[in-house]
Design a protein around this motif. Structure first.
Motif, PDB file in Angstrom:
ATOM      1  N   LEU A   1       1.847  32.619  65.963  1.00 39.53           N
ATOM      2  CA  LEU A   1       2.542  32.856  66.976  1.00 39.53           C
ATOM      3  C   LEU A   1       2.924  31.506  67.749  1.00 39.53           C
ATOM      4  O   LEU A   1       3.747  31.893  68.489  1.00 39.53           O
ATOM      5  N   SER A   2       2.224  30.543  67.591  1.00 40.02           N
ATOM      6  CA  SER A   2       2.700  29.088  68.017  1.00 40.02           C
ATOM      7  C   SER A   2       3.945  28.891  67.514  1.00 40.02           C
ATOM      8  O   SER A   2       4.884  28.108  68.464  1.00 40.02           O
ATOM      9  N   LYS A   3       4.308  29.106  66.309  1.00 39.62           N
ATOM     10  CA  LYS A   3       5.530  28.961  65.814  1.00 39.62           C
ATOM     11  C   LYS A   3       6.947  29.956  66.677  1.00 39.62           C
ATOM     12  O   LYS A   3       7.850  29.320  66.836  1.00 39.62           O
ATOM     13  N   ARG A   4       6.468  30.786  66.930  1.00 43.49           N
ATOM     14  CA  ARG A   4       7.180  31.807  67.478  1.00 43.49           C
ATOM     15  C   ARG A   4       7.505  31.514  68.837  1.00 43.49           C
ATOM     16  O   ARG A   4       8.700  31.597  69.484  1.00 43.49           O
ATOM     17  N   TRP A   5       6.391  30.885  69.632  1.00 48.19           N
ATOM     18  CA  TRP A   5       6.387  30.519  71.134  1.00 48.19           C
ATOM     19  C   TRP A   5       5.655  29.386  71.026  1.00 48.19           C
ATOM     20  O   TRP A   5       4.602  28.956  71.549  1.00 48.19           O
ATOM     21  N   PRO A   6       6.629  28.304  70.809  1.00 45.77           N
ATOM     22  CA  PRO A   6       5.821  26.666  70.782  1.00 45.77           C
ATOM     23  C   PRO A   6       5.695  26.265  72.049  1.00 45.77           C
ATOM     24  O   PRO A   6       6.104  26.513  73.276  1.00 45.77           O
ATOM     25  N   GLY A   7       4.167  25.908  72.294  1.00 46.66           N
ATOM     26  CA  GLY A   7       3.551  25.237  73.375  1.00 46.66           C
ATOM     27  C   GLY A   7       3.144  26.580  74.390  1.00 46.66           C
ATOM     28  O   GLY A   7       2.622  26.026  75.520  1.00 46.66           O
ATOM     29  N   LYS A   8       3.528  27.885  74.008  1.00 47.31           N
ATOM     30  CA  LYS A   8       2.873  28.898  74.881  1.00 47.31           C
ATOM     31  C   LYS A   8       1.819  29.617  74.315  1.00 47.31           C
ATOM     32  O   LYS A   8       1.704  30.819  74.952  1.00 47.31           O
ATOM     33  N   VAL A   9       0.923  29.330  73.469  1.00 46.57           N
ATOM     34  CA  VAL A   9       0.098  29.750  72.799  1.00 46.57           C
ATOM     35  C   VAL A   9      -1.362  29.042  72.933  1.00 46.57           C
ATOM     36  O   VAL A   9      -1.395  27.951  73.032  1.00 46.57           O
ATOM     37  N   LEU A  10      -2.360  29.816  73.497  1.00 46.12           N
ATOM     38  CA  LEU A  10      -3.641  29.496  73.745  1.00 46.12           C
ATOM     39  C   LEU A  10      -4.755  30.055  72.742  1.00 46.12           C
ATOM     40  O   LEU A  10      -4.746  31.181  72.598  1.00 46.12           O
ATOM     41  N   LEU A  11      -5.523  29.442  72.251  1.00 46.90           N
ATOM     42  CA  LEU A  11      -6.615  29.936  71.427  1.00 46.90           C
ATOM     43  C   LEU A  11      -8.073  29.548  72.318  1.00 46.90           C
ATOM     44  O   LEU A  11      -8.160  28.515  72.547  1.00 46.90           O
ATOM     45  N   LEU A  12      -8.662  30.451  72.082  1.00 53.13           N
ATOM     46  CA  LEU A  12     -10.300  30.345  72.841  1.00 53.13           C
ATOM     47  C   LEU A  12     -11.267  30.771  71.900  1.00 53.13           C
ATOM     48  O   LEU A  12     -11.135  31.514  71.093  1.00 53.13           O
ATOM     49  N   GLU A  13     -11.909  29.523  71.765  1.00 50.97           N
ATOM     50  CA  GLU A  13     -13.240  29.575  70.914  1.00 50.97           C
ATOM     51  C   GLU A  13     -14.410  29.377  71.533  1.00 50.97           C
ATOM     52  O   GLU A  13     -14.684  28.453  71.970  1.00 50.97           O
ATOM     53  N   ARG A  14     -15.369  30.245  71.000  1.00 52.18           N
ATOM     54  CA  ARG A  14     -16.752  30.092  71.951  1.00 52.18           C
ATOM     55  C   ARG A  14     -17.810  29.125  71.561  1.00 52.18           C
ATOM     56  O   ARG A  14     -18.389  28.471  72.226  1.00 52.18           O
ATOM     57  N   GLY A  15     -17.477  28.480  70.064  1.00 49.75           N
ATOM     58  CA  GLY A  15     -18.236  27.639  69.694  1.00 49.75           C
ATOM     59  C   GLY A  15     -17.747  26.249  69.692  1.00 49.75           C
ATOM     60  O   GLY A  15     -16.461  25.973  70.431  1.00 49.75           O
ATOM     61  N   LYS A  16     -18.182  25.089  69.156  1.00 46.61           N
ATOM     62  CA  LYS A  16     -17.804  23.843  69.253  1.00 46.61           C
ATOM     63  C   LYS A  16     -16.844  23.384  68.064  1.00 46.61           C
ATOM     64  O   LYS A  16     -16.795  23.926  67.191  1.00 46.61           O
ATOM     65  N   ALA A  17     -16.101  22.236  68.379  1.00 46.80           N
ATOM     66  CA  ALA A  17     -15.409  21.767  67.248  1.00 46.80           C
ATOM     67  C   ALA A  17     -16.415  20.795  66.305  1.00 46.80           C
ATOM     68  O   ALA A  17     -17.219  20.184  66.743  1.00 46.80           O
ATOM     69  N   TYR A  18     -16.009  20.857  65.035  1.00 48.43           N
ATOM     70  CA  TYR A  18     -17.110  19.918  64.110  1.00 48.43           C
ATOM     71  C   TYR A  18     -16.224  18.807  63.335  1.00 48.43           C
ATOM     72  O   TYR A  18     -15.863  19.116  62.387  1.00 48.43           O
ATOM     73  N   PRO A  19     -16.093  17.775  64.008  1.00 50.22           N
ATOM     74  CA  PRO A  19     -15.386  16.622  63.189  1.00 50.22           C
ATOM     75  C   PRO A  19     -16.260  16.333  62.004  1.00 50.22           C
ATOM     76  O   PRO A  19     -17.423  16.662  61.961  1.00 50.22           O
ATOM     77  N   LYS A  20     -15.424  15.429  61.263  1.00 54.15           N
ATOM     78  CA  LYS A  20     -16.135  14.810  60.022  1.00 54.15           C
ATOM     79  C   LYS A  20     -17.612  14.263  60.268  1.00 54.15           C
ATOM     80  O   LYS A  20     -17.751  13.393  61.096  1.00 54.15           O
ATOM     81  N   GLY A  21     -18.471  14.714  59.755  1.00 51.46           N
ATOM     82  CA  GLY A  21     -19.902  14.170  59.993  1.00 51.46           C
ATOM     83  C   GLY A  21     -20.803  14.801  60.963  1.00 51.46           C
ATOM     84  O   GLY A  21     -21.872  14.109  61.235  1.00 51.46           O
ATOM     85  N   ARG A  22     -20.070  15.789  61.454  1.00 59.34           N
ATOM     86  CA  ARG A  22     -20.924  16.196  62.828  1.00 59.34           C
ATOM     87  C   ARG A  22     -21.630  17.552  62.809  1.00 59.34           C
ATOM     88  O   ARG A  22     -22.392  18.000  63.638  1.00 59.34           O
ATOM     89  N   PHE A  23     -21.804  18.208  61.243  1.00 59.51           N
ATOM     90  CA  PHE A  23     -22.574  19.196  61.118  1.00 59.51           C
ATOM     91  C   PHE A  23     -23.972  18.990  60.974  1.00 59.51           C
ATOM     92  O   PHE A  23     -24.424  17.833  60.395  1.00 59.51           O
TER      93      PHE A  23
END
Length: 589
Positions: free
Chosen positions: A25-47
């Motif tokens: 959907l972001s390819k179809r509407w660049p810059g106009k898509v929002l994703l909401l995620e309840r959890g955190k992001a886990y960069p490398k080494g953060r689990f």
């Protein structure tokens, strides 16, 4: 008057469904898509890895009234709220384990990309939606997720040799059952995983994948199911979502829980009598600031996972009354995908269950060949993380107390004798070796099964407005009996001392445990049969509403028997194609 929307599309959740939809959907509407995620992001080494951190790595916000295991409730009492990765819920006769984090269930699944049997689509699926129809979308999904079999090994001394794989294949041959190496979405180097080259990269080598995210060639540590700290797992945050952000300007907001959705009228006001033609307002709470918020969008994609999507839509229909036209079939046809976990302990044949990706092969028990709808399942091998092996070692005195006691006496005697001059003492290394000999993980096996249960569970809301489940377990008993029987046969094959189903299964609890919950918002040809349309012109759209879609495991109309990640991703590709009109390809550009 025309309403100015903040976004063209808003996606709730970031697993296989949400990640796919975000990229497309972001390819179809660049810059106009929002994703909401309840959890955190886990960069490398953060689990989390320490016992203390793992003990509280569960999901249960302050206002959560879901039924949870006692150890989760205790941790919540100590900390007031839990915003960890594992969402563990207890229902009558069924417990579930799902994930909260950027990448959703892809963060903790066992990597298997497996297309189900074609005959499964003949049971409870909408007309015209079958394996052949979805084949192009499976192909694209497999390419994006970089799913291939484990790299070949030269001999048993090769670091890529996995003893466990060989043992399960020998068992399948003994039982006259088909066994195949599984395609797994694990990074073994850019060229091997994405360019179909025969040779993998060196173990532990860091490279950029085809989308520019840095990953590590698999280290064979067995930690896939608790989050890969070296990012060797091809989770959606490293492909679909990464591409959506880098190529098409998608916005991603983590630690954000969506509470309810309501249509807008022509004046841009909340209006539960509207049907989405003027867009939606989405209400949420931001856990990072503990503040509520809202956002408007032309279309909404609910990809919160089977539990999250059912809970959200049931609340919108029955508590907030903001989506009253949703089909009365909402919540029906829940399946645990026949999940069943068991163990064969202390065998005579070495297995080495702490080495390699979690799953490497599958054995077909009447699912693909010689199909038996009452007893069809797959048996898959499994590894356990090395540090879990140390915990398993504590079982040794219980399984063989006399031998352990004799070893302990020997060590004590040696320690006392070493105090006297002239005693020819063994070195400390020898004493430690004696204590740690016969490591139980070397001779024990983890058996993962999933099969065709009857898919006859039903979600509803409890009085507090949280998800409840009625699971008529006995209707699927023939399947579980067949799984128990193969476990006993594996015990005989390996010379195991004990066959032990997951403790939840033991009397008096008798609970199933599912890590692959499916259904409740099922695809159908009409609202009298399901919740989401399978029509060519409105793929994945909720009956009764324009611009409201569901794309995750909840739309699957019944058990697959196979690991569902491939089918969830393929269906999401199919739905996204219908929304955008753009043929998907694996470049994600």
């Amino acid at each position: 008057m025309s309403i100015v929307m903040e976004h063209e599309a808003l996606i709730i959740g970031s697993g296989f469904g949400g990640g796919t939809m975000c990229a497309r959907l972001s390819k179809r509407w660049p810059g106009k898509v929002l994703l909401l995620e309840r959890g955190k992001a886990y960069p490398k080494g953060r689990f989390p890895r320490s016992p203390n951190d793992l003990a509280s790595n569960f999901w249960s916000p302050a206002d959560d009234k879901s039924v949870r295991p006692s150890h989760v409730l205790q941790q919540k009492t100590n900390k007031n709220m839990l915003l960890g990765m594992f969402d563990v819920r207890s229902f009558p006769r069924m417990d579930t384990v799902t994930c909260a984090g950027l990448g959703g269930g892809s963060l903790i699944y066992a990597n298997v990309f497996l297309r189900p049997s074609a005959r499964l689509f003949e049971q409870n699926w909408p007309k015209g939606l079958n394996l052949q129809t979805l084949a192009p979308y499976y192909d694209v999904a497999q390419s994006v997720l970089g799913a291939r079999t484990i790299p070949p090994h030269r001999d048993e001394n090769d670091t890529r040799f996995i003893l466990r794989t060989q043992a399960f294949q020998r068992f399948a041959a003994e039982q006259n059952l088909p066994s195949k190496l599984a395609d797994i979405a694990v990074f073994f180097g850019h060229d091997y995983s994405y360019a179909n080259q025969p040779q993998p990269s060196e173990i532990g080598l860091q490279e950029k994948n085809r989308y520019g995210a840095v990953q590590t060639s698999c280290t064979y540590c067995g930690e896939c199911d608790i989050g890969c700290n070296v990012h060797a797992k091809n989770s959606t945050d490293l492909n679909y979502i990464h591409a959506a952000r880098e190529y098409h300007g998608a916005k991603v907001q983590t630690q954000t829980q969506v509470n309810w959705i309501i249509p807008l009228n022509a004046a841009g006001e909340d209006d539960a009598t509207a049907h989405g033609e003027h867009g939606y307002r989405v209400y949420y709470v931001d856990y990072s600031s503990n503040q509520p918020g809202s956002v408007t969008t032309q279309r909404v994609v609910v990809s919160a996972g089977t539990l999250g999507s059912n809970e959200l839509l049931l609340r919108c229909r029955d508590v907030f009354h903001s989506l009253p036209a949703i089909s009365p079939r909402l919540g029906y046809r829940f399946s645990g995908n026949g999940d069943f976990l068991s163990f064969v302990l202390d065998g005579k044949k070495e297995i080495n269950s702490t080495y390699g990706p979690v799953i490497t092969q599958y054995t077909d028990h009447h699912l693909f060949e010689n199909h038996d709808p009452d007893r069809a399942f797959l048996l898959e091998d499994a590894s356990v993380p090395t540090h879990a092996g140390w915990a398993m070692a504590t079982l040794e005195p219980v399984l063989d107390p006399w031998d352990r006691f004799k070893i302990l006496l020997s060590v004590v005697k040696e320690a006392i004798c070493s105090l006297y001059p002239g005693h020819n003492s063994r070195r400390m290394g020898g004493l430690i070796n004696q204590l740690l000999s016969q490591d139980i993980t070397q001779y024990s096996s983890v058996l993962l099964c999933m099969g065709i249960d009857k898919s006859d569970g039903r979600f509803s809301l409890n009085p507090a407005g949280f998800l409840d489940l009625d699971w008529p377990q006995k209707t699927s008993q023939k399947l579980y009996d067949a799984i128990l029987a193969i476990g006993e046969r594996f015990k005989t094959f390996s010379g195991g001392r004990y066959f032990l189903p997951m403790p939840n299964w033991l009397w008096p609890m008798r609970h199933n445990v599912s890590v692959h919950p499916l259904g409740g918002c099922t695809l159908a040809d009409s609202p009298s049969e399901g919740v989401v349309s399978a029509g060519e012109q409105d793929r994945g759209q909720v009956f009764g509403y324009t611009g409201l879609y569901v794309a995750d495991g909840s739309i699957i109309p019944g058990a697959l028997g196979a690991n569902p990640a491939a089918t969830i991703t393929a269906l999401s590709e199919w739905i996204a194609h219908g929304i955008t009109g753009q043929q998907p390809d694996s470049s994600l550009r």
